[in-house]
Design an enzyme around this catalytic site. Structure first.
Site, mmCIF file in Angstrom:
data_model
loop_
_atom_site.group_PDB
_atom_site.id
_atom_site.type_symbol
_atom_site.label_atom_id
_atom_site.label_comp_id
_atom_site.label_asym_id
_atom_site.label_seq_id
_atom_site.Cartn_x
_atom_site.Cartn_y
_atom_site.Cartn_z
ATOM 1 N N ASP A 12 -74.793 19.146 45.148
ATOM 2 C CA ASP A 12 -73.453 19.385 44.638
ATOM 3 C C ASP A 12 -73.290 20.807 44.110
ATOM 4 O O ASP A 12 -74.246 21.391 43.591
ATOM 5 C CB ASP A 12 -73.167 18.380 43.511
ATOM 6 C CG ASP A 12 -71.689 18.213 43.242
ATOM 7 O OD1 ASP A 12 -70.876 18.702 44.043
ATOM 8 O OD2 ASP A 12 -71.347 17.599 42.217
ATOM 9 N N GLY A 15 -69.235 24.780 46.596
ATOM 10 C CA GLY A 15 -67.948 25.457 46.498
ATOM 11 C C GLY A 15 -67.780 26.218 45.198
ATOM 12 O O GLY A 15 -67.297 27.360 45.189
ATOM 13 N N ARG A 16 -68.203 25.602 44.094
ATOM 14 C CA ARG A 16 -68.090 26.260 42.794
ATOM 15 C C ARG A 16 -69.023 27.469 42.694
ATOM 16 O O ARG A 16 -68.689 28.486 42.074
ATOM 17 C CB ARG A 16 -68.385 25.253 41.673
ATOM 18 C CG ARG A 16 -67.212 24.345 41.343
ATOM 19 C CD ARG A 16 -67.623 23.207 40.438
ATOM 20 N NE ARG A 16 -68.378 22.190 41.174
ATOM 21 C CZ ARG A 16 -69.062 21.209 40.579
ATOM 22 N NH1 ARG A 16 -69.118 21.154 39.269
ATOM 23 N NH2 ARG A 16 -69.686 20.321 41.312
ATOM 24 N N TRP A 17 -70.176 27.357 43.317
ATOM 25 C CA TRP A 17 -71.110 28.491 43.354
ATOM 26 C C TRP A 17 -70.474 29.665 44.082
ATOM 27 O O TRP A 17 -70.541 30.810 43.617
ATOM 28 C CB TRP A 17 -72.392 28.062 44.048
ATOM 29 C CG TRP A 17 -73.418 29.138 44.203
ATOM 30 C CD1 TRP A 17 -74.359 29.531 43.296
ATOM 31 C CD2 TRP A 17 -73.622 29.976 45.360
ATOM 32 N NE1 TRP A 17 -75.129 30.553 43.803
ATOM 33 C CE2 TRP A 17 -74.697 30.838 45.061
ATOM 34 C CE3 TRP A 17 -72.995 30.072 46.593
ATOM 35 C CZ2 TRP A 17 -75.156 31.793 45.975
ATOM 36 C CZ3 TRP A 17 -73.450 31.026 47.507
ATOM 37 C CH2 TRP A 17 -74.521 31.866 47.186
ATOM 38 N N ARG A 25 -65.322 29.074 49.946
ATOM 39 C CA ARG A 25 -66.142 27.865 49.787
ATOM 40 C C ARG A 25 -67.112 27.678 50.948
ATOM 41 O O ARG A 25 -68.230 27.211 50.760
ATOM 42 C CB ARG A 25 -65.228 26.640 49.647
ATOM 43 C CG ARG A 25 -64.482 26.577 48.320
ATOM 44 C CD ARG A 25 -63.555 25.377 48.274
ATOM 45 N NE ARG A 25 -64.271 24.124 48.394
ATOM 46 C CZ ARG A 25 -64.836 23.472 47.381
ATOM 47 N NH1 ARG A 25 -64.765 23.968 46.161
ATOM 48 N NH2 ARG A 25 -65.453 22.333 47.571
ATOM 49 N N HIS A 29 -71.243 26.570 51.263
ATOM 50 C CA HIS A 29 -71.836 25.514 52.091
ATOM 51 C C HIS A 29 -72.922 26.079 53.006
ATOM 52 O O HIS A 29 -73.948 25.435 53.245
ATOM 53 C CB HIS A 29 -70.750 24.823 52.918
ATOM 54 C CG HIS A 29 -69.754 24.069 52.096
ATOM 55 N ND1 HIS A 29 -70.125 23.094 51.195
ATOM 56 C CD2 HIS A 29 -68.399 24.145 52.028
ATOM 57 C CE1 HIS A 29 -69.038 22.599 50.613
ATOM 58 N NE2 HIS A 29 -67.987 23.213 51.103
ATOM 59 N N THR A 58 -67.792 9.679 52.986
ATOM 60 C CA THR A 58 -66.584 9.151 53.616
ATOM 61 C C THR A 58 -65.337 9.639 52.880
ATOM 62 O O THR A 58 -64.255 9.714 53.470
ATOM 63 C CB THR A 58 -66.614 7.614 53.623
ATOM 64 O OG1 THR A 58 -66.949 7.129 52.311
ATOM 65 C CG2 THR A 58 -67.655 7.094 54.610
ATOM 66 N N TRP A 61 -63.444 13.428 53.676
ATOM 67 C CA TRP A 61 -62.379 13.665 54.654
ATOM 68 C C TRP A 61 -61.060 14.010 53.972
ATOM 69 O O TRP A 61 -60.129 14.492 54.633
ATOM 70 C CB TRP A 61 -62.193 12.438 55.546
ATOM 71 C CG TRP A 61 -63.348 12.158 56.453
ATOM 72 C CD1 TRP A 61 -64.251 11.135 56.339
ATOM 73 C CD2 TRP A 61 -63.745 12.901 57.610
ATOM 74 N NE1 TRP A 61 -65.185 11.202 57.354
ATOM 75 C CE2 TRP A 61 -64.903 12.267 58.148
ATOM 76 C CE3 TRP A 61 -63.238 14.033 58.245
ATOM 77 C CZ2 TRP A 61 -65.545 12.746 59.288
ATOM 78 C CZ3 TRP A 61 -63.883 14.506 59.385
ATOM 79 C CH2 TRP A 61 -65.016 13.869 59.896
ATOM 80 N N ARG A 63 -60.680 16.337 51.840
ATOM 81 C CA ARG A 63 -60.670 17.764 51.514
ATOM 82 C C ARG A 63 -59.732 18.520 52.468
ATOM 83 O O ARG A 63 -59.332 17.990 53.502
ATOM 84 C CB ARG A 63 -62.088 18.333 51.604
ATOM 85 C CG ARG A 63 -63.021 17.780 50.531
ATOM 86 C CD ARG A 63 -64.348 18.504 50.509
ATOM 87 N NE ARG A 63 -65.182 18.040 49.413
ATOM 88 C CZ ARG A 63 -66.330 18.596 49.057
ATOM 89 N NH1 ARG A 63 -66.776 19.660 49.718
ATOM 90 N NH2 ARG A 63 -67.038 18.120 48.052
ATOM 91 N N LEU A 123 -92.775 14.836 56.850
ATOM 92 C CA LEU A 123 -91.655 14.443 56.006
ATOM 93 C C LEU A 123 -90.596 13.735 56.844
ATOM 94 O O LEU A 123 -90.302 14.155 57.963
ATOM 95 C CB LEU A 123 -91.037 15.679 55.343
ATOM 96 C CG LEU A 123 -89.767 15.447 54.503
ATOM 97 C CD1 LEU A 123 -90.105 14.708 53.217
ATOM 98 C CD2 LEU A 123 -89.076 16.777 54.200
#
Length: 232
Positions: A12, A15-17, A25, A29, A58, A61, A63, A123
């Site tokens: 999370d 976008g704020r970063w 934004r 990402h 889900t 969507w 946004r 992994l």
């Protein structure tokens, strides 16, 4: 240290970063995707066997369309590059969630990535994509009803462990530790069934700033917890 067998992460704050750096934004990402690549290497080096990350819910969507398009383009790039990188790093990749609403080429890339990495035994990376836990549980219940109607199961003998078989995470152990970045303290419809006895760790760091040092802080916290699973 005691290393969690299965680590789940809500990535999370991309976008704020980006906003804090006066960037769009989608730049956040993109950087978040790079962080995921590094974290996969870090958790494997530490001995984690399973990593599940919340990539797109889900609810996402809802946004703005331009952000969704940017995320889908980033996903296309990530999926194509992951085949080569996963083979190099002996990493199996599985995508959980519903394939509805995803473009055909994305679904084809997911199928190819899963097929070409299915026998790798390093992994295991689970990507929660177009995923919502309530949606997963409803889909699982529908499968149970179908099997019941076809007399494949005896409802009187149906147990929790049997329900696991119908979930997207079948054959995957439940997470031992959940990490959520960006300071939010909720699970946002993520792995509701699987997180029943998981330890939670919240950090103020935005996902693009999350690194191995922050990862180790979370694991140190995990080591301080006493997991009793309802026992004394």
């Amino acid at each position: 240290m005691k290393i969690p067998n299965h680590l789940a992460i809500i990535m999370d704050g991309n976008g704020r970063w980006a906003k804090s750096k006066n960037k769009p934004r989608k730049y956040g990402h993109s950087q978040g995707s790079n962080t995921l690549e590094q974290v996969c290497k870090d958790v494997y080096d530490l001995g984690v066997k399973y990593l599940t990350v919340y990539a797109f819910s889900t609810e996402n969507w809802n946004r703005p369309e331009d952000e969704i398009n940017a995320l889908m383009d980033l996903l296309r790039k990530f999926l194509k590059e992951s085949i080569k990188k996963s083979k190099k790093n002996n990493m199996r990749v599985k995508v959980i969630g519903t394939r509805e609403n995803l473009d055909k080429d994305i679904i084809e890339s997911i199928n190819q990535l899963e097929e070409e990495t299915k026998d790798l035994d390093g992994l295991t990376l689970l990507i929660a994509l177009n995923y919502g836990s309530r949606n997963e549980i409803i889909r699982a219940i529908k499968k149970v009803i179908i099997d019941y109607d076809n007399k494949k199961i005896n409802i009187d003998e149906f147990k929790e462990s049997m329900f696991d078989h119908y979930l997207d995470t079948q054959k995957i152990p439940d997470p031992d530790l959940l990490i959520r970045t960006s300071g939010e303290k909720r699970i946002s419809n993520f792995l509701l069934w699987q997180l029943a006895y998981t330890e939670f760790y919240f950090t103020e760091k935005f996902w693009p700033d999350f690194n191995k040092q922050e990862l180790i802080k979370a694991i140190i916290y995990y080591n301080q917890r006493e997991r009793r699973f309802g026992k004394i």
